[in-house]
Design a protein around this motif. Structure first.
Motif, short mmCIF file in Angstrom:
data_model
loop_
_atom_site.label_atom_id
_atom_site.label_comp_id
_atom_site.label_asym_id
_atom_site.label_seq_id
_atom_site.Cartn_x
_atom_site.Cartn_y
_atom_site.Cartn_z
N ASP A 37 0.84 -1.19 0.00
CA ASP A 37 0.00 0.00 0.00
C ASP A 37 0.88 1.25 0.00
O ASP A 37 1.40 1.66 1.04
CB ASP A 37 -0.91 -0.04 1.24
N LEU A 38 1.06 1.86 -1.16
CA LEU A 38 1.91 3.05 -1.24
C LEU A 38 1.35 4.19 -0.41
O LEU A 38 2.10 5.00 0.14
CB LEU A 38 2.07 3.48 -2.70
N GLY A 39 0.01 4.27 -0.32
CA GLY A 39 -0.61 5.30 0.50
C GLY A 39 -0.23 5.15 1.97
O GLY A 39 0.00 6.14 2.67
N LEU A 40 -0.18 3.90 2.43
CA LEU A 40 0.23 3.64 3.81
C LEU A 40 1.67 4.08 4.03
O LEU A 40 1.98 4.74 5.03
CB LEU A 40 0.07 2.15 4.13
N ALA A 41 2.55 3.74 3.11
CA ALA A 41 3.96 4.14 3.24
C ALA A 41 4.10 5.65 3.24
O ALA A 41 4.84 6.22 4.05
CB ALA A 41 4.77 3.53 2.12
N GLU A 42 3.38 6.32 2.36
CA GLU A 42 3.50 7.77 2.23
C GLU A 42 2.97 8.49 3.46
O GLU A 42 3.51 9.53 3.86
CB GLU A 42 2.77 8.25 0.98
N SER A 43 1.92 7.94 4.10
CA SER A 43 1.31 8.63 5.23
C SER A 43 1.92 8.26 6.57
O SER A 43 1.83 9.03 7.52
CB SER A 43 -0.20 8.35 5.27
N CYS A 44 2.56 7.09 6.65
CA CYS A 44 3.05 6.60 7.94
C CYS A 44 4.57 6.57 8.06
O CYS A 44 5.09 6.69 9.17
CB CYS A 44 2.55 5.18 8.19
N ALA A 45 5.27 6.40 6.97
CA ALA A 45 6.70 6.10 7.05
C ALA A 45 7.55 7.36 7.05
O ALA A 45 7.27 8.32 6.35
CB ALA A 45 7.11 5.19 5.90
N THR A 46 8.59 7.33 7.86
CA THR A 46 9.63 8.34 7.79
C THR A 46 10.73 7.92 6.82
O THR A 46 11.60 8.72 6.49
CB THR A 46 10.25 8.59 9.18
N ARG A 47 10.66 6.65 6.41
CA ARG A 47 11.71 6.10 5.55
C ARG A 47 11.14 4.89 4.83
O ARG A 47 10.32 4.16 5.39
CB ARG A 47 12.90 5.70 6.41
#
Length: 238
Positions: A204-214
């Motif tokens: 889920d790219l949306g999850l990575a973009e909204s949650c991840a610092t890296r």
């Protein structure tokens, strides 16, 4: 002179092979600092789940070393691995893995009971988590009566019960509808903002973009991209 804290995860030249096939991981080195939220991306078969299993002590590398929160995970036997997971790791899965015959509160209490935490202390901790995650009204309900997003919140509460140094999430939005998935994205981002170190495997790219610092991207068992600029500077652990 100030000495920087050691990383929560320190993986050095790790490989993992199964039988005669190509390696699931091939010479991976990775360091994760306290307060980072790391998203692991990559196509199916790229080694994402293998990496998560090595960090969790559910599998052993064929070569290299895995150190988590100061513990050499790759050297642990079965009993010591189970103790390590109880003490240092919280795990969240795609399909929740809740026990349907237990109430929400009893599901959340389970890790503390396995760790031998005094009952009164465990109940206070569970009540605080359920309230913090907005699901305290469901404490006496069974998981089957909850929505997917609510069940994932219960799973997160259970994972946080023993105050783990590291929260591992394996496709945490994979079984959720759009609204519930957004709910979980906001929850994980908030936990990281509070200082929780997180490693999540996701498509889920949306999850990575909204949650991840890296983010890192795996292809054929190797890290082909490593970016720390998804959501800004990692949170400072508290």
């Amino acid at each position: 002179m100030t000495t920087s804290a050691p990383p929560v995860i320190d993986i050095r030249d790790v490989s993992r092979t199964y039988g005669e096939g190509p390696p699931a991981l091939a010479g991976v080195s990775l360091s994760v600092r306290a307060g980072e939220a790391l998203a692991v991306l990559g196509p199916s078969g790229s080694g994402k789940s293998t990496l998560l299993n090595l960090i969790a002590g559910l599998d052993r590398p064929s070569g290299g070393s895995v150190t988590v929160d100061g513990q050499r995970v790759d050297r642990l036997g079965e009993a010591a691995s189970a103790k390590y997971r109880r003490a240092r790791i919280g795990m969240v899965f795609q399909f929740f893995n809740l026990l349907e015959d237990l109430t929400v509160a009893d599901n959340v209490l389970l890790p503390a009971q396995l760790a031998g935490t005094p009952r009164a202390e465990a109940r206070r901790r569970a009540a605080d988590l359920l309230a913090h995650l907005g699901i305290d009204r469901h404490a006496d309900a069974h998981p089957g009566r909850l929505s997917g997003g609510e069940r994932q919140r219960v799973a997160v509460a259970r994972a946080l019960m023993n105050r783990p140094a590291l929260l591992l999430a394996d496709e945490p939005t994979g079984a959720l509808d759009t609204a519930s998935g957004e709910d979980v994205r906001q929850l994980l981002a908030a936990l990281n903002a509070d200082g929780q170190t997180i490693v999540l495997v996701t498509h889920d790219l949306g999850l990575a973009e909204s949650c991840a610092t890296r983010t890192i991207e795996l292809v054929d068992g190797r890290i082909v991209r490593d970016s720390e600029d998804v959501r800004g500077t990692p949170a400072v652990a508290r």
